[in-house]
Design a protein around this motif. Structure first.
Motif, mmCIF file in Angstrom:
data_model
loop_
_atom_site.group_PDB
_atom_site.id
_atom_site.type_symbol
_atom_site.label_atom_id
_atom_site.label_comp_id
_atom_site.label_asym_id
_atom_site.label_seq_id
_atom_site.Cartn_x
_atom_site.Cartn_y
_atom_site.Cartn_z
ATOM 1 N N ARG A 1 -35.928 53.087 0.324
ATOM 2 C CA ARG A 1 -35.823 52.865 1.452
ATOM 3 C C ARG A 1 -35.168 51.903 1.821
ATOM 4 N N ALA A 2 -34.575 50.885 2.849
ATOM 5 C CA ALA A 2 -33.836 50.009 3.123
ATOM 6 C C ALA A 2 -34.993 48.800 3.780
ATOM 7 N N LEU A 3 -35.135 47.738 3.847
ATOM 8 C CA LEU A 3 -35.754 46.787 4.988
ATOM 9 C C LEU A 3 -34.981 47.060 6.423
ATOM 10 N N GLU A 4 -35.443 47.026 7.371
ATOM 11 C CA GLU A 4 -35.478 47.701 8.918
ATOM 12 C C GLU A 4 -35.277 46.230 9.930
ATOM 13 N N ASN A 5 -36.792 46.295 9.834
ATOM 14 C CA ASN A 5 -37.058 44.934 10.989
ATOM 15 C C ASN A 5 -38.624 44.559 10.366
ATOM 16 N N VAL A 6 -39.041 43.393 10.848
ATOM 17 C CA VAL A 6 -39.598 42.582 10.599
ATOM 18 C C VAL A 6 -40.398 41.560 11.810
ATOM 19 N N THR A 7 -41.803 41.566 11.769
ATOM 20 C CA THR A 7 -42.417 40.668 12.654
ATOM 21 C C THR A 7 -43.314 40.057 11.888
ATOM 22 N N VAL A 8 -43.135 39.057 12.255
ATOM 23 C CA VAL A 8 -44.364 37.718 11.969
ATOM 24 C C VAL A 8 -45.674 38.150 12.744
ATOM 25 N N TYR A 9 -46.735 37.309 12.543
ATOM 26 C CA TYR A 9 -47.478 37.175 13.598
ATOM 27 C C TYR A 9 -48.357 36.396 12.774
ATOM 28 N N ASP A 10 -49.335 36.051 13.853
ATOM 29 C CA ASP A 10 -50.321 34.593 13.462
ATOM 30 C C ASP A 10 -51.589 35.200 13.594
ATOM 31 N N GLY A 11 -51.993 35.228 12.267
ATOM 32 C CA GLY A 11 -53.040 35.679 11.971
ATOM 33 C C GLY A 11 -52.880 37.794 11.592
ATOM 34 N N ALA A 12 -54.050 38.204 10.542
ATOM 35 C CA ALA A 12 -53.662 39.652 10.773
ATOM 36 C C ALA A 12 -52.697 41.064 11.183
ATOM 37 N N PRO B 1 -39.220 35.115 18.099
ATOM 38 C CA PRO B 1 -38.551 33.879 17.174
ATOM 39 C C PRO B 1 -37.337 33.494 17.961
ATOM 40 N N MET B 2 -36.937 32.178 17.431
ATOM 41 C CA MET B 2 -36.381 31.461 18.088
ATOM 42 C C MET B 2 -34.441 31.802 17.396
ATOM 43 N N THR B 3 -33.923 32.565 18.057
ATOM 44 C CA THR B 3 -32.551 33.499 17.284
ATOM 45 C C THR B 3 -31.552 32.109 17.762
ATOM 46 N N THR B 4 -30.499 31.680 16.582
ATOM 47 C CA THR B 4 -29.649 31.032 16.344
ATOM 48 C C THR B 4 -28.528 31.547 15.474
ATOM 49 N N ASN B 5 -27.107 31.294 15.724
ATOM 50 C CA ASN B 5 -26.268 31.851 15.028
ATOM 51 C C ASN B 5 -26.530 33.523 14.452
ATOM 52 N N ASN B 6 -27.387 34.380 14.554
ATOM 53 C CA ASN B 6 -28.168 35.585 14.480
ATOM 54 C C ASN B 6 -28.843 35.772 12.943
ATOM 55 N N VAL B 7 -29.204 35.069 13.660
ATOM 56 C CA VAL B 7 -30.827 34.060 12.820
ATOM 57 C C VAL B 7 -31.818 33.816 12.980
ATOM 58 N N ASP B 8 -33.243 34.684 13.003
ATOM 59 C CA ASP B 8 -34.659 34.675 14.117
ATOM 60 C C ASP B 8 -35.115 33.724 12.923
ATOM 61 N N THR B 9 -35.526 32.599 13.742
ATOM 62 C CA THR B 9 -36.535 31.730 13.082
ATOM 63 C C THR B 9 -38.088 31.735 13.441
ATOM 64 N N TRP B 10 -38.908 31.817 12.772
ATOM 65 C CA TRP B 10 -40.048 31.832 13.411
ATOM 66 C C TRP B 10 -40.969 30.010 12.805
ATOM 67 N N TYR C 1 -27.078 42.065 7.450
ATOM 68 C CA TYR C 1 -27.330 43.034 6.606
ATOM 69 C C TYR C 1 -26.600 43.080 5.264
ATOM 70 N N PRO C 2 -27.022 43.271 4.555
ATOM 71 C CA PRO C 2 -28.662 43.870 4.341
ATOM 72 C C PRO C 2 -29.675 42.994 5.448
ATOM 73 N N LEU C 3 -30.933 43.636 5.409
ATOM 74 C CA LEU C 3 -31.947 42.797 6.420
ATOM 75 C C LEU C 3 -32.218 41.592 5.577
ATOM 76 N N VAL C 4 -32.501 39.842 5.518
ATOM 77 C CA VAL C 4 -33.465 39.890 4.222
ATOM 78 C C VAL C 4 -34.200 38.827 4.870
ATOM 79 N N ALA C 5 -35.689 38.707 5.057
ATOM 80 C CA ALA C 5 -36.809 37.917 5.658
ATOM 81 C C ALA C 5 -37.862 37.387 4.884
ATOM 82 N N SER C 6 -37.920 35.708 4.967
ATOM 83 C CA SER C 6 -38.829 34.623 3.794
ATOM 84 C C SER C 6 -39.413 34.166 4.519
ATOM 85 N N CYS C 7 -40.123 33.469 4.194
ATOM 86 C CA CYS C 7 -41.392 32.631 4.727
ATOM 87 C C CYS C 7 -41.493 31.516 3.938
ATOM 88 N N ASN C 8 -40.911 30.188 4.072
ATOM 89 C CA ASN C 8 -41.648 29.320 3.243
ATOM 90 C C ASN C 8 -42.169 28.460 3.899
#
Length: 136
Positions: free
Chosen positions: A65-76, A85-94, A129-136
């Protein structure tokens, strides 16, 4: 490469054993110094770098199953403090400064969710596409 004073030693000590010991010691010393310097720079980089990535696929026993959606939380995620997120040029950034970041990765056609505690992350991003999500 031999320096001038090393070259003169080479010329005078051309007998064999003594020369080989000096060159071996010199090479070993340089090699150890290089390894030490590289390990320091690698450990410094590792200490600063935090990278957390949603797996591109999960298996539910029937299919990948491919990654479809991402949610970022402050806490569990159970606390339901999802961030916008702030969205710029089809990139969501938190912006994750001063937060306890959790990256929640959701997959198409299954209720499987991969949750990653992105400890120390300063930002998260999702795009493509395909969706890629990461935190640094």
């Amino acid at each position: 490469m031999l320096r001038n004073h090393e070259l003169s030693n080479f010329m005078t000590d051309i007998r064999g054993e003594k020369l080989m010991m000096e060159l071996s010691t010199m090479s070993l010393s340089r090699t150890l110094s290089t390894i030490f310097a590289l390990s320091l720079s690698a450990s410094s980089w590792a200490a600063v770098q935090h990278r957390y990535v949603c797996p591109a696929f999960v298996s539910d026993g029937k299919a990948r199953r491919a990654l479809e959606n991402v949610t970022v939380y402050d806490g569990a995620p159970e606390e339901r403090a999802s961030l916008i997120p702030m969205t710029t040029n089809n990139v969501d950034t938190w912006d994750m400064h001063e937060t306890d970041a959790y990256l929640s990765c959701e997959y198409k056609g299954t209720d499987k969710v991969v949750t990653i505690h992105a400890l120390g992350a300063s930002y998260c991003r999702a795009a493509g596409y395909p969706l890629v999500a990461s935190c640094n």
